[in-house]
Design a protein around this motif. Structure first.
Motif, PDB file in Angstrom:
ATOM      1  N   ALA A   1       0.775  -1.047  -0.076  1.00 39.23           N
ATOM      2  CA  ALA A   1      -0.081  -0.019   0.145  1.00 39.23           C
ATOM      3  C   ALA A   1       0.956   1.177  -0.019  1.00 39.23           C
ATOM      4  O   ALA A   1       0.549   2.207  -0.739  1.00 39.23           O
ATOM      5  CB  ALA A   1      -1.005  -0.130   1.132  1.00 39.23           C
ATOM      6  N   LEU A   2       1.877   1.123   0.862  1.00 40.81           N
ATOM      7  CA  LEU A   2       2.823   2.552   0.837  1.00 40.81           C
ATOM      8  C   LEU A   2       3.586   2.612  -0.448  1.00 40.81           C
ATOM      9  O   LEU A   2       3.801   3.847  -0.896  1.00 40.81           O
ATOM     10  CB  LEU A   2       3.923   2.122   2.063  1.00 40.81           C
ATOM     11  CG  LEU A   2       3.294   2.723   3.301  1.00 40.81           C
ATOM     12  CD1 LEU A   2       4.286   2.015   4.315  1.00 40.81           C
ATOM     13  CD2 LEU A   2       2.977   4.025   3.654  1.00 40.81           C
ATOM     14  N   ALA A   3       4.201   1.471  -1.062  1.00 36.56           N
ATOM     15  CA  ALA A   3       4.780   1.430  -2.317  1.00 36.56           C
ATOM     16  C   ALA A   3       4.126   1.611  -3.464  1.00 36.56           C
ATOM     17  O   ALA A   3       4.406   2.862  -4.174  1.00 36.56           O
ATOM     18  CB  ALA A   3       5.353  -0.051  -2.346  1.00 36.56           C
TER      19      ALA A   3
ATOM     20  N   SER B   1      -4.343  12.137   4.859  1.00 40.05           N
ATOM     21  CA  SER B   1      -3.900  11.169   5.756  1.00 40.05           C
ATOM     22  C   SER B   1      -2.217  10.944   5.609  1.00 40.05           C
ATOM     23  O   SER B   1      -1.583   9.830   5.915  1.00 40.05           O
ATOM     24  CB  SER B   1      -4.208   9.828   5.398  1.00 40.05           C
ATOM     25  OG  SER B   1      -5.645   9.749   5.474  1.00 40.05           O
ATOM     26  N   VAL B   2      -1.505  11.970   5.548  1.00 38.80           N
ATOM     27  CA  VAL B   2      -0.095  12.010   5.595  1.00 38.80           C
ATOM     28  C   VAL B   2       0.507  11.468   6.908  1.00 38.80           C
ATOM     29  O   VAL B   2       1.395  10.850   6.998  1.00 38.80           O
ATOM     30  CB  VAL B   2       0.579  13.494   5.184  1.00 38.80           C
ATOM     31  CG1 VAL B   2       2.066  13.261   5.027  1.00 38.80           C
ATOM     32  CG2 VAL B   2       0.030  13.852   3.854  1.00 38.80           C
TER      33      VAL B   2
ATOM     34  N   THR C   1      14.043   1.250   4.764  1.00 39.77           N
ATOM     35  CA  THR C   1      13.164   1.822   3.934  1.00 39.77           C
ATOM     36  C   THR C   1      12.067   2.489   4.577  1.00 39.77           C
ATOM     37  O   THR C   1      11.667   3.778   4.506  1.00 39.77           O
ATOM     38  CB  THR C   1      12.956   1.016   2.822  1.00 39.77           C
ATOM     39  OG1 THR C   1      14.132   0.667   1.937  1.00 39.77           O
ATOM     40  CG2 THR C   1      12.074   1.719   1.721  1.00 39.77           C
ATOM     41  N   ALA C   2      11.396   1.776   5.256  1.00 43.08           N
ATOM     42  CA  ALA C   2      10.160   2.359   6.024  1.00 43.08           C
ATOM     43  C   ALA C   2      10.454   3.302   7.169  1.00 43.08           C
ATOM     44  O   ALA C   2       9.684   4.261   7.056  1.00 43.08           O
ATOM     45  CB  ALA C   2       9.587   1.049   6.827  1.00 43.08           C
ATOM     46  N   PHE C   3      11.874   3.308   7.816  1.00 44.89           N
ATOM     47  CA  PHE C   3      11.925   4.266   8.618  1.00 44.89           C
ATOM     48  C   PHE C   3      12.178   5.766   7.799  1.00 44.89           C
ATOM     49  O   PHE C   3      11.632   6.877   8.186  1.00 44.89           O
ATOM     50  CB  PHE C   3      13.217   4.113   9.430  1.00 44.89           C
ATOM     51  CG  PHE C   3      13.536   5.219  10.375  1.00 44.89           C
ATOM     52  CD1 PHE C   3      12.903   5.502  11.501  1.00 44.89           C
ATOM     53  CD2 PHE C   3      14.584   6.038   9.978  1.00 44.89           C
ATOM     54  CE1 PHE C   3      13.223   6.443  12.608  1.00 44.89           C
ATOM     55  CE2 PHE C   3      14.926   6.990  10.778  1.00 44.89           C
ATOM     56  CZ  PHE C   3      14.457   7.175  11.835  1.00 44.89           C
ATOM     57  N   LEU C   4      12.824   5.606   6.749  1.00 42.90           N
ATOM     58  CA  LEU C   4      13.321   6.867   5.876  1.00 42.90           C
ATOM     59  C   LEU C   4      11.988   7.373   5.430  1.00 42.90           C
ATOM     60  O   LEU C   4      11.581   8.384   5.374  1.00 42.90           O
ATOM     61  CB  LEU C   4      14.327   6.686   4.993  1.00 42.90           C
ATOM     62  CG  LEU C   4      15.766   6.292   5.642  1.00 42.90           C
ATOM     63  CD1 LEU C   4      16.651   5.859   4.497  1.00 42.90           C
ATOM     64  CD2 LEU C   4      16.211   7.550   6.238  1.00 42.90           C
ATOM     65  N   SER C   5      11.086   6.462   5.135  1.00 41.56           N
ATOM     66  CA  SER C   5       9.804   6.891   4.416  1.00 41.56           C
ATOM     67  C   SER C   5       8.913   7.569   5.441  1.00 41.56           C
ATOM     68  O   SER C   5       8.239   8.587   5.187  1.00 41.56           O
ATOM     69  CB  SER C   5       8.889   5.559   4.203  1.00 41.56           C
ATOM     70  OG  SER C   5       7.666   5.826   3.820  1.00 41.56           O
ATOM     71  N   GLY C   6       8.927   7.091   6.689  1.00 37.53           N
ATOM     72  CA  GLY C   6       8.364   7.822   7.757  1.00 37.53           C
ATOM     73  C   GLY C   6       8.769   9.083   8.299  1.00 37.53           C
ATOM     74  O   GLY C   6       8.175   9.850   8.119  1.00 37.53           O
ATOM     75  N   VAL C   7      10.200   9.027   8.027  1.00 39.10           N
ATOM     76  CA  VAL C   7      10.841  10.527   8.084  1.00 39.10           C
ATOM     77  C   VAL C   7      10.327  11.601   7.165  1.00 39.10           C
ATOM     78  O   VAL C   7      10.037  12.905   7.339  1.00 39.10           O
ATOM     79  CB  VAL C   7      12.291  10.463   8.242  1.00 39.10           C
ATOM     80  CG1 VAL C   7      12.797  11.964   8.249  1.00 39.10           C
ATOM     81  CG2 VAL C   7      12.575   9.674   9.572  1.00 39.10           C
TER      82      VAL C   7
ATOM     83  N   ALA D   1       3.021   7.313  10.096  1.00 35.56           N
ATOM     84  CA  ALA D   1       2.674   6.372  11.488  1.00 35.56           C
ATOM     85  C   ALA D   1       3.020   5.022  11.017  1.00 35.56           C
ATOM     86  O   ALA D   1       3.433   4.186  11.397  1.00 35.56           O
ATOM     87  CB  ALA D   1       1.506   6.435  12.210  1.00 35.56           C
ATOM     88  N   ALA D   2       2.442   4.742   9.756  1.00 35.18           N
ATOM     89  CA  ALA D   2       2.165   3.174   9.371  1.00 35.18           C
ATOM     90  C   ALA D   2       3.722   2.839   8.746  1.00 35.18           C
ATOM     91  O   ALA D   2       4.145   1.813   8.845  1.00 35.18           O
ATOM     92  CB  ALA D   2       1.132   3.332   8.052  1.00 35.18           C
ATOM     93  N   SER D   3       4.485   3.782   8.321  1.00 37.40           N
ATOM     94  CA  SER D   3       5.723   3.726   7.902  1.00 37.40           C
ATOM     95  C   SER D   3       6.681   3.368   8.978  1.00 37.40           C
ATOM     96  O   SER D   3       7.433   2.409   9.151  1.00 37.40           O
ATOM     97  CB  SER D   3       6.443   4.835   7.243  1.00 37.40           C
ATOM     98  OG  SER D   3       5.669   5.016   5.853  1.00 37.40           O
TER      99      SER D   3
END
Length: 132
Positions: free
Chosen positions: A19-21, A118-119, A90-96, A124-126
């Motif tokens: 979903a994020l990708a 919903s940013v 990747t998820a952490f950097l995406s969240g940042v 938060a999901a990342s």
């Protein structure tokens, strides 16, 4: 309710990754008009104009750099999340990146914008994905 089914958790993690990708890659596609005019940004110039509104504190000469950096990062995050490479990082950097985007939306527009799109939720999901 406690969820102990690790199969369900694994499916939820894959769903979240995809979903994020797909959201990232869809946004990038919009910047290059792949969704068509009138859909999203429609072209890169419109995206750069939006980038300038999100970063009113930056000199105009910096906007193309910021726009291209975000575009490259979102493309990489999308691809890496799909293939499952270095998911935690990747998820952490995406969240940042998403929390910075949400802050930019709040500064450039108002707090309603990042809430409506919903940013903060995606950020938060990342971070949650990074925790798994």
């Amino acid at each position: 309710m406690e969820i102990k089914n690790t199969g369900f958790i694994q499916i939820a993690i894959i769903y979240l990754r995809l979903a994020l990708a797909i959201a990232y890659l869809s946004s990038v596609a919009s910047r290059f008009g792949l969704w068509g005019e009138g859909m999203g940004w429609g072209n890169f110039q419109n995206f750069l104009a939006y980038t300038a509104k999100l970063n009113p504190f930056l000199p105009p000469s910096m906007i193309p750099f910021v726009g291209w950096t975000a575009t490259i990062a979102e493309t990489l995050f999308g691809i890496l999340l799909i293939i499952g490479f270095r998911i935690k990082e990747t998820a952490f950097l995406s969240g940042v990146m998403l929390i910075l985007f949400a802050i930019g939306m709040t500064i450039g527009f108002n707090v309603k914008e990042p809430l409506d799109y919903s940013v903060y939720t995606a950020s938060a999901a990342s971070f949650l994905l990074a925790a798994f």
